[in-house]
Design a protein around this motif. Sequence first.
Motif, PDB file in Angstrom:
ATOM      1  N   GLY A 193     -66.389 -61.580 -84.674  1.00  0.00           N
ATOM      2  CA  GLY A 193     -66.536 -60.237 -84.138  1.00  0.00           C
ATOM      3  C   GLY A 193     -65.625 -59.247 -84.844  1.00  0.00           C
ATOM      4  N   VAL A 194     -64.426 -59.698 -85.208  1.00  0.00           N
ATOM      5  CA  VAL A 194     -63.475 -58.853 -85.932  1.00  0.00           C
ATOM      6  C   VAL A 194     -63.843 -58.771 -87.412  1.00  0.00           C
TER       7      VAL A 194
ATOM      8  N   GLY B 211     -52.104 -72.786 -85.305  1.00  0.00           N
ATOM      9  CA  GLY B 211     -53.198 -72.099 -85.985  1.00  0.00           C
ATOM     10  C   GLY B 211     -53.865 -71.026 -85.145  1.00  0.00           C
ATOM     11  N   VAL B 212     -54.218 -71.348 -83.902  1.00  0.00           N
ATOM     12  CA  VAL B 212     -54.907 -70.367 -83.051  1.00  0.00           C
ATOM     13  C   VAL B 212     -53.948 -69.254 -82.633  1.00  0.00           C
ATOM     14  N   SER B 213     -52.673 -69.593 -82.400  1.00  0.00           N
ATOM     15  CA  SER B 213     -51.680 -68.573 -82.038  1.00  0.00           C
ATOM     16  C   SER B 213     -51.488 -67.571 -83.176  1.00  0.00           C
ATOM     17  N   VAL B 214     -51.382 -68.084 -84.398  1.00  0.00           N
ATOM     18  CA  VAL B 214     -51.242 -67.214 -85.565  1.00  0.00           C
ATOM     19  C   VAL B 214     -52.461 -66.310 -85.706  1.00  0.00           C
ATOM     20  N   SER B 215     -53.638 -66.862 -85.455  1.00  0.00           N
ATOM     21  CA  SER B 215     -54.865 -66.075 -85.520  1.00  0.00           C
ATOM     22  C   SER B 215     -54.827 -64.928 -84.510  1.00  0.00           C
ATOM     23  N   ALA B 216     -54.329 -65.201 -83.302  1.00  0.00           N
ATOM     24  CA  ALA B 216     -54.241 -64.167 -82.267  1.00  0.00           C
ATOM     25  C   ALA B 216     -53.254 -63.070 -82.670  1.00  0.00           C
ATOM     26  N   ILE B 217     -52.104 -63.480 -83.191  1.00  0.00           N
ATOM     27  CA  ILE B 217     -51.063 -62.517 -83.569  1.00  0.00           C
ATOM     28  C   ILE B 217     -51.543 -61.577 -84.672  1.00  0.00           C
ATOM     29  N   PHE B 218     -52.135 -62.149 -85.721  1.00  0.00           N
ATOM     30  CA  PHE B 218     -52.527 -61.314 -86.863  1.00  0.00           C
ATOM     31  C   PHE B 218     -53.821 -60.546 -86.598  1.00  0.00           C
ATOM     32  N   THR B 219     -54.619 -61.011 -85.644  1.00  0.00           N
ATOM     33  CA  THR B 219     -55.765 -60.207 -85.210  1.00  0.00           C
ATOM     34  C   THR B 219     -55.266 -58.945 -84.529  1.00  0.00           C
ATOM     35  N   PHE B 220     -54.260 -59.087 -83.682  1.00  0.00           N
ATOM     36  CA  PHE B 220     -53.692 -57.917 -83.007  1.00  0.00           C
ATOM     37  C   PHE B 220     -53.039 -56.956 -84.009  1.00  0.00           C
ATOM     38  N   LEU B 221     -52.441 -57.514 -85.065  1.00  0.00           N
ATOM     39  CA  LEU B 221     -51.772 -56.682 -86.068  1.00  0.00           C
ATOM     40  C   LEU B 221     -52.745 -55.785 -86.835  1.00  0.00           C
ATOM     41  N   LEU B 222     -54.036 -56.088 -86.758  1.00  0.00           N
ATOM     42  CA  LEU B 222     -55.026 -55.222 -87.392  1.00  0.00           C
ATOM     43  C   LEU B 222     -55.055 -53.835 -86.760  1.00  0.00           C
ATOM     44  N   HIS B 223     -54.429 -53.681 -85.583  1.00  0.00           N
ATOM     45  CA  HIS B 223     -54.275 -52.361 -84.973  1.00  0.00           C
ATOM     46  C   HIS B 223     -53.496 -51.427 -85.898  1.00  0.00           C
ATOM     47  N   TYR B 224     -52.670 -52.017 -86.760  1.00  0.00           N
ATOM     48  CA  TYR B 224     -51.797 -51.233 -87.633  1.00  0.00           C
ATOM     49  C   TYR B 224     -52.309 -51.225 -89.072  1.00  0.00           C
ATOM     50  N   SER B 225     -53.617 -51.249 -89.213  1.00  0.00           N
ATOM     51  CA  SER B 225     -54.248 -51.313 -90.530  1.00  0.00           C
ATOM     52  C   SER B 225     -54.134 -50.027 -91.331  1.00  0.00           C
ATOM     53  N   ASP B 226     -53.597 -48.963 -90.719  1.00  0.00           N
ATOM     54  CA  ASP B 226     -53.391 -47.754 -91.513  1.00  0.00           C
ATOM     55  C   ASP B 226     -52.373 -48.018 -92.612  1.00  0.00           C
ATOM     56  N   ASN B 227     -51.597 -49.077 -92.453  1.00  0.00           N
ATOM     57  CA  ASN B 227     -50.749 -49.594 -93.521  1.00  0.00           C
ATOM     58  C   ASN B 227     -51.579 -50.605 -94.304  1.00  0.00           C
ATOM     59  N   ILE B 228     -51.916 -50.281 -95.544  1.00  0.00           N
ATOM     60  CA  ILE B 228     -52.832 -51.123 -96.329  1.00  0.00           C
ATOM     61  C   ILE B 228     -52.295 -52.539 -96.507  1.00  0.00           C
ATOM     62  N   SER B 229     -50.989 -52.673 -96.622  1.00  0.00           N
ATOM     63  CA  SER B 229     -50.383 -54.004 -96.772  1.00  0.00           C
ATOM     64  C   SER B 229     -50.656 -54.868 -95.543  1.00  0.00           C
ATOM     65  N   ILE B 230     -50.497 -54.251 -94.353  1.00  0.00           N
ATOM     66  CA  ILE B 230     -50.775 -54.989 -93.116  1.00  0.00           C
ATOM     67  C   ILE B 230     -52.249 -55.335 -93.023  1.00  0.00           C
ATOM     68  N   TYR B 231     -53.114 -54.408 -93.427  1.00  0.00           N
ATOM     69  CA  TYR B 231     -54.567 -54.651 -93.432  1.00  0.00           C
ATOM     70  C   TYR B 231     -54.904 -55.874 -94.282  1.00  0.00           C
TER      71      TYR B 231
ATOM     72  N   ALA C 157     -60.688 -59.602 -78.655  1.00  0.00           N
ATOM     73  CA  ALA C 157     -60.561 -60.767 -79.532  1.00  0.00           C
ATOM     74  C   ALA C 157     -59.199 -61.430 -79.367  1.00  0.00           C
ATOM     75  N   THR C 158     -58.140 -60.612 -79.259  1.00  0.00           N
ATOM     76  CA  THR C 158     -56.794 -61.162 -79.095  1.00  0.00           C
ATOM     77  C   THR C 158     -56.668 -61.935 -77.788  1.00  0.00           C
ATOM     78  N   VAL C 159     -57.179 -61.364 -76.700  1.00  0.00           N
ATOM     79  CA  VAL C 159     -57.127 -62.033 -75.395  1.00  0.00           C
ATOM     80  C   VAL C 159     -57.940 -63.331 -75.433  1.00  0.00           C
TER      81      VAL C 159
END
Length: 300
Positions: free
Chosen positions: A139-140, A192-212, A278-280
């Motif tokens: 979905g993401v 693995g699944v925890s890391v997926s949740a964390i970095f999915t949430f970090l996509l909120h800050y995609s205005d920073n291209i490095s984070i994206y 997706a994060t939840v």
Amino acid sequence: IVLILMMVVDVISSQITSADNLIVIRFLHGTIGGISVGIGLSVIARTLNPDKIFGMLLVVQYSFGSLGIWTVPRLVESFGHMAVFGVLMLFSLMTLLILPLIPNVKDADNNKNPFKINLSFLLVLALVALFLFQASNMGVADYAFELGKDIGLVNTEISNLLTVANIISISGGLLVYIIGTKYGRTIPLLVGVSVSAIFTFLLHYSDNISIYFIANAVTGIAWAFVIPYILGLCASFDSHGQMAALAGFISKVGLATGPLIGSLLIIDYGFEMILNIATVALIGATLLITYSSANQKEAT
């Protein structure tokens, strides 16, 4: 039989010019292909180390998938739409040639009912976690390109970033092959699944291209890392490969459901809502799969 049927349907597809007729014939192709995938997963489930083989499956899928994404559009430009079906027939032919190398292992117990499916509580938890994981990630991922546009990137830049991220993701499957079940499945799945949740949430800050870029790369690695372990876990619930085939089906349903839910939410609520859901869902998948894995004993 199914590989030959797939090639026949591809030949027919290459001659169809009506979109409606093509939808019908491709549905038939997808059904036949689904049967072949189910059989393939059940064969892998009966190997000595299914988790490692599932990991290599993801490596092959990501590698040839990336190659296909890069080459097929160029082939279509040169040879027309028939090139798509030609590539598909080539893959089926390659598989057909490899087929004789696979040993035909029969079940030791021929008295068991092959149509009986034993759904245990732990297996249901694992399947629900698999569905949530696949639906969330797909979905993401389905809107990753549009997210790139939202932060001001042009198509070429987005394509290059996502292609590199996809190539990096291959390392997730390789890591599974290297580690295997040396540390069990519970810890790798929890991480693995925890890391997926964390970095999915970090996509909120995609205005920073490095984070994206980093978020897309890491979620891709986690995706390729987690799926082999979940499939391996599901395979451990029986010795015939039926549960692995069932897991393959649930996986595809999840992959289809994620973009569907996203399409219903994206206009009214935006991409932020999709990321939150997706994060939840991934946090829920973490709890379910960890519990299932920690309490499951290998089938004998």
